[in-house]
Write a protein that holds these residues in place. Structure first.
Motif, PDB file in Angstrom:
ATOM      1  N   ARG A  81       0.857  -1.187   0.000  1.00 32.27           N
ATOM      2  CA  ARG A  81       0.000   0.000   0.000  1.00 32.27           C
ATOM      3  C   ARG A  81       0.891   1.235   0.000  1.00 32.27           C
ATOM      4  N   GLY A  82       0.509   2.248  -0.743  1.00 30.99           N
ATOM      5  CA  GLY A  82       1.322   3.460  -0.878  1.00 30.99           C
ATOM      6  C   GLY A  82       2.140   3.439  -2.161  1.00 30.99           C
ATOM      7  N   LYS A  83       2.171   2.289  -2.832  1.00 35.61           N
ATOM      8  CA  LYS A  83       2.868   2.164  -4.105  1.00 35.61           C
ATOM      9  C   LYS A  83       1.869   1.725  -5.167  1.00 35.61           C
ATOM     10  N   VAL A  84       2.208   1.979  -6.401  1.00 35.09           N
ATOM     11  CA  VAL A  84       1.411   1.472  -7.511  1.00 35.09           C
ATOM     12  C   VAL A  84       1.867   0.028  -7.751  1.00 35.09           C
ATOM     13  N   VAL A  85       0.905  -0.876  -7.894  1.00 35.30           N
ATOM     14  CA  VAL A  85       1.225  -2.282  -8.131  1.00 35.30           C
ATOM     15  C   VAL A  85       0.586  -2.727  -9.444  1.00 35.30           C
ATOM     16  N   VAL A  86       1.387  -3.348 -10.279  1.00 32.80           N
ATOM     17  CA  VAL A  86       0.915  -3.912 -11.539  1.00 32.80           C
ATOM     18  C   VAL A  86       0.906  -5.437 -11.354  1.00 32.80           C
ATOM     19  N   ILE A  87      -0.274  -6.044 -11.486  1.00 36.78           N
ATOM     20  CA  ILE A  87      -0.434  -7.489 -11.341  1.00 36.78           C
ATOM     21  C   ILE A  87      -0.657  -8.061 -12.731  1.00 36.78           C
ATOM     22  N   ASN A  88       0.249  -8.943 -13.158  1.00 33.82           N
ATOM     23  CA  ASN A  88       0.158  -9.525 -14.493  1.00 33.82           C
ATOM     24  C   ASN A  88      -0.022 -11.031 -14.387  1.00 33.82           C
ATOM     25  N   PHE A  89      -1.119 -11.536 -14.946  1.00 32.34           N
ATOM     26  CA  PHE A  89      -1.367 -12.979 -15.022  1.00 32.34           C
ATOM     27  C   PHE A  89      -0.817 -13.470 -16.352  1.00 32.34           C
ATOM     28  N   TRP A  90       0.009 -14.515 -16.312  1.00 34.85           N
ATOM     29  CA  TRP A  90       0.674 -14.995 -17.520  1.00 34.85           C
ATOM     30  C   TRP A  90       0.926 -16.497 -17.427  1.00 34.85           C
ATOM     31  N   ALA A  91       1.395 -17.069 -18.536  1.00 35.66           N
ATOM     32  CA  ALA A  91       1.795 -18.472 -18.584  1.00 35.66           C
ATOM     33  C   ALA A  91       2.863 -18.634 -19.656  1.00 35.66           C
ATOM     34  N   SER A  92       3.745 -19.583 -19.463  1.00 37.72           N
ATOM     35  CA  SER A  92       4.831 -19.799 -20.430  1.00 37.72           C
ATOM     36  C   SER A  92       4.302 -20.288 -21.776  1.00 37.72           C
TER      37      SER A  92
ATOM     38  N   VAL B 245       1.887 -13.395 -11.912  1.00 38.66           N
ATOM     39  CA  VAL B 245       1.183 -14.538 -11.332  1.00 38.66           C
ATOM     40  C   VAL B 245       1.016 -15.557 -12.452  1.00 38.66           C
ATOM     41  N   THR B 246       1.703 -16.705 -12.317  1.00 45.20           N
ATOM     42  CA  THR B 246       1.611 -17.709 -13.379  1.00 45.20           C
ATOM     43  C   THR B 246       0.317 -18.497 -13.237  1.00 45.20           C
ATOM     44  N   TYR B 247      -0.292 -18.747 -14.370  1.00 46.11           N
ATOM     45  CA  TYR B 247      -1.594 -19.383 -14.433  1.00 46.11           C
ATOM     46  C   TYR B 247      -1.482 -20.730 -15.138  1.00 46.11           C
ATOM     47  N   LEU B 248      -1.874 -21.793 -14.451  1.00 43.28           N
ATOM     48  CA  LEU B 248      -1.891 -23.145 -15.028  1.00 43.28           C
ATOM     49  C   LEU B 248      -0.600 -23.470 -15.769  1.00 43.28           C
ATOM     50  N   ASP B 249       0.508 -23.326 -15.067  1.00 45.90           N
ATOM     51  CA  ASP B 249       1.812 -23.538 -15.666  1.00 45.90           C
ATOM     52  C   ASP B 249       2.667 -24.372 -14.719  1.00 45.90           C
ATOM     53  N   SER B 250       3.583 -25.128 -15.257  1.00 45.42           N
ATOM     54  CA  SER B 250       4.495 -25.887 -14.397  1.00 45.42           C
ATOM     55  C   SER B 250       5.592 -24.959 -13.893  1.00 45.42           C
ATOM     56  N   GLU B 251       6.155 -25.307 -12.759  1.00 45.71           N
ATOM     57  CA  GLU B 251       7.217 -24.475 -12.190  1.00 45.71           C
ATOM     58  C   GLU B 251       8.423 -24.421 -13.124  1.00 45.71           C
ATOM     59  N   SER B 252       8.806 -25.563 -13.682  1.00 43.25           N
ATOM     60  CA  SER B 252       9.988 -25.577 -14.550  1.00 43.25           C
ATOM     61  C   SER B 252       9.766 -24.735 -15.805  1.00 43.25           C
ATOM     62  N   ALA B 253       8.595 -24.826 -16.403  1.00 40.24           N
ATOM     63  CA  ALA B 253       8.302 -24.019 -17.602  1.00 40.24           C
ATOM     64  C   ALA B 253       8.276 -22.527 -17.254  1.00 40.24           C
ATOM     65  N   SER B 254       7.706 -22.202 -16.101  1.00 41.93           N
ATOM     66  CA  SER B 254       7.668 -20.796 -15.665  1.00 41.93           C
ATOM     67  C   SER B 254       9.075 -20.264 -15.437  1.00 41.93           C
TER      68      SER B 254
END
Length: 190
Positions: free
Chosen positions: A76-87, A116-125
């Motif tokens: 809070r007090g900062k601008v936050v950009v939340i991006n949902f993505w996948a490899s 924030v990775t969505y439906l992705d494996s850890e290794s691929a991310s």
């Protein structure tokens, strides 16, 4: 000929009173119908909810790939950009260099970027993060909890949260060069 009153009385006395009973099949059918209607009603209410485009951002905690804990409300007090993505997301590959560039240019001005990775494996991310030299916070959305709270419909999707913790932009498409710059400059104006 008998009296009508007598014949009714005889009929009533000859016939034992009967109660209508529901059979097991009818009860199961009735319960099934009630459950079906409940599910349909819930789906309608849930489906009519939309992505947050304004108002307080939904708080979440994310365990990053670096093992850190990222909690939205802590920024809070900062601008936050939340991006949902996948490899596996082709448009995510196009926007990855743009997001990294935004992070490099705006982090000293109080802007936080979190992937924030969505439906992705850890290794691929992790391979994706390494390939694009991504240095901002990133972590998996285990169980798609955050994605469901933000009601994403696919990836990439990006939400911009202002210094007060309110969603001010929801971008339901790949980020383009300059797009975030315009939003951030407006939010960072003195």
């Amino acid at each position: 000929m008998e009296d009508t009153g007598e014949s009714i009385e005889k009929f009533l006395s000859d016939s034992p009173p009967t109660k209508q009973k529901l059979g097991l099949g009818s009860i199961v059918l009735l319960i099934g119908l009630v459950l079906f209607m409940t599910v349909i009603g819930w789906a309608y209410v849930d489906g009519s909810a939309t992505q947050p485009t304004s108002g307080p951002a939904l708080d979440f905690t994310l365990r990053t790939f670096d093992g850190e804990s990222f909690r939205l409300s802590d920024h809070r007090g900062k601008v936050v950009v939340i991006n949902f993505w996948a490899s596996w997301c082709v448009p995510c590959r196009d926007e990855a260099p743009i997001l990294q560039s935004v992070w490099e240019r705006y982090r000293e001005r109080g802007v936080i970027l979190v992937g924030v990775t969505y439906l992705d494996s850890e290794s691929a991310s992790l391979d994706f993060i390494q390939e694009f030299g991504i240095t901002y916070f990133n972590g998996p959305d285990i169980g798609t909890i955050i994605s469901e709270e933000y009601r994403i419909t696919g990836v990439p999707e990006t939400f911009v949260v202002d210094q007060n913790g309110d969603v001010v932009e929801a971008i339901i498409a790949p980020i383009t060069a300059g797009q975030l710059d315009r939003i951030l400059e407006r939010l960072l104006e003195p």
